[in-house]
Scaffold this motif. Sequence first.
Motif, short mmCIF file in Angstrom:
data_model
loop_
_atom_site.label_atom_id
_atom_site.label_comp_id
_atom_site.label_asym_id
_atom_site.label_seq_id
_atom_site.Cartn_x
_atom_site.Cartn_y
_atom_site.Cartn_z
N THR A 20 0.84 -1.19 0.00
CA THR A 20 0.00 0.00 0.00
C THR A 20 0.88 1.25 0.00
OG1 THR A 20 -1.70 -1.19 1.24
CG2 THR A 20 -1.84 1.20 1.24
N ALA A 21 1.92 1.25 0.79
CA ALA A 21 2.83 2.39 0.85
C ALA A 21 3.54 2.58 -0.48
CB ALA A 21 3.84 2.20 1.98
N LYS A 22 3.96 1.46 -1.08
CA LYS A 22 4.62 1.54 -2.39
C LYS A 22 3.65 2.07 -3.45
CE LYS A 22 8.10 -2.04 -1.68
NZ LYS A 22 8.56 -3.36 -2.09
N ALA A 23 2.40 1.61 -3.38
CA ALA A 23 1.40 2.07 -4.35
C ALA A 23 1.14 3.56 -4.14
CB ALA A 23 0.10 1.28 -4.19
N HIS A 24 1.07 3.96 -2.88
CA HIS A 24 0.84 5.38 -2.57
C HIS A 24 2.02 6.23 -3.07
CE1 HIS A 24 -0.82 8.82 -0.54
NE2 HIS A 24 0.34 9.01 0.09
N ILE A 25 3.22 5.77 -2.86
CA ILE A 25 4.42 6.49 -3.34
C ILE A 25 4.41 6.54 -4.86
CG2 ILE A 25 6.93 6.35 -3.52
CD1 ILE A 25 6.94 5.30 -0.61
N GLY A 26 4.04 5.44 -5.50
CA GLY A 26 3.96 5.39 -6.96
C GLY A 26 2.93 6.38 -7.49
N ILE A 27 1.77 6.44 -6.82
CA ILE A 27 0.73 7.39 -7.23
C ILE A 27 1.23 8.82 -7.05
CG2 ILE A 27 -1.56 8.28 -6.62
CD1 ILE A 27 -2.38 5.37 -6.05
N GLN A 28 1.91 9.08 -5.94
CA GLN A 28 2.45 10.42 -5.69
C GLN A 28 3.46 10.80 -6.77
OE1 GLN A 28 1.54 12.76 -3.54
NE2 GLN A 28 -0.09 11.39 -2.88
N LYS A 29 4.30 9.84 -7.16
CA LYS A 29 5.27 10.10 -8.21
C LYS A 29 4.58 10.40 -9.53
CE LYS A 29 9.29 7.55 -6.50
NZ LYS A 29 10.20 6.43 -6.74
N LEU A 30 3.53 9.63 -9.85
CA LEU A 30 2.77 9.87 -11.08
C LEU A 30 2.11 11.25 -11.06
CD1 LEU A 30 1.07 6.42 -11.76
CD2 LEU A 30 2.80 7.55 -13.15
N LEU A 31 1.52 11.61 -9.93
CA LEU A 31 0.89 12.93 -9.81
C LEU A 31 1.92 14.04 -9.96
CD1 LEU A 31 -1.66 12.32 -6.89
CD2 LEU A 31 -2.16 12.67 -9.32
N GLN A 32 3.09 13.85 -9.34
CA GLN A 32 4.15 14.85 -9.45
C GLN A 32 4.65 14.96 -10.89
OE1 GLN A 32 5.24 16.98 -7.04
NE2 GLN A 32 6.43 17.96 -8.67
N GLU A 34 2.90 14.27 -13.55
CA GLU A 34 1.84 14.92 -14.31
C GLU A 34 1.87 16.44 -14.09
OE1 GLU A 34 -3.02 14.81 -14.79
OE2 GLU A 34 -2.03 13.29 -13.56
N GLN A 35 2.09 16.84 -12.86
CA GLN A 35 2.17 18.27 -12.55
C GLN A 35 3.39 18.90 -13.23
OE1 GLN A 35 2.31 19.15 -8.36
NE2 GLN A 35 2.18 21.36 -8.68
N ASP A 36 4.52 18.20 -13.20
CA ASP A 36 5.73 18.70 -13.87
C ASP A 36 5.49 18.82 -15.38
OD1 ASP A 36 7.00 18.73 -11.43
OD2 ASP A 36 8.15 16.87 -11.78
N ALA A 37 4.83 17.84 -15.96
CA ALA A 37 4.54 17.88 -17.39
C ALA A 37 3.61 19.05 -17.72
CB ALA A 37 3.92 16.56 -17.85
N ALA A 38 2.61 19.27 -16.87
CA ALA A 38 1.69 20.40 -17.08
C ALA A 38 2.44 21.72 -17.01
CB ALA A 38 0.56 20.36 -16.05
#
Length: 127
Positions: A20-32, A34-38
């Motif tokens: 769960t922690a790894k999935a949460h970290i992975g989601i956070q990385k994806l969100l970051q 996406e924000q960087d790309a935007a």
Amino acid sequence: AASCSAYGAQDTALETMDATAKAHIGIQKLLQAEQDAAEIVAKAKQDKVARLKQAKAEADEEIAAYKAQRQAQFEVFSKDKLGDSGAHSKTTQSATEEELLLISQQVAGNKDTMMNMLLQSVTEVSV
């Protein structure tokens, strides 16, 4: 056996928490990401707009310079072809005066001849 199953449940719970922690970290990385790309896309759009504005300003300057050059060429052409209006009117006036003087001289020179011709044609009777 009970203690083994307790450790096994703990291990499973830890593994689930890790996942769960790894999935949460992975989601956070994806969100970051996406924000960087935007942000990169927004910056690229700003740069494009700035370049377009700069290109338009440069084009406007070139157009103004071209118009000024063509206007100067037209003024030179106009002066060459039409002449300065003051000089042109002086030239026209002097040419007119010369022609009038010439006509007056011709009239004075031919006046007697014309009078004689008119008198002769009026006084002669054809039968």
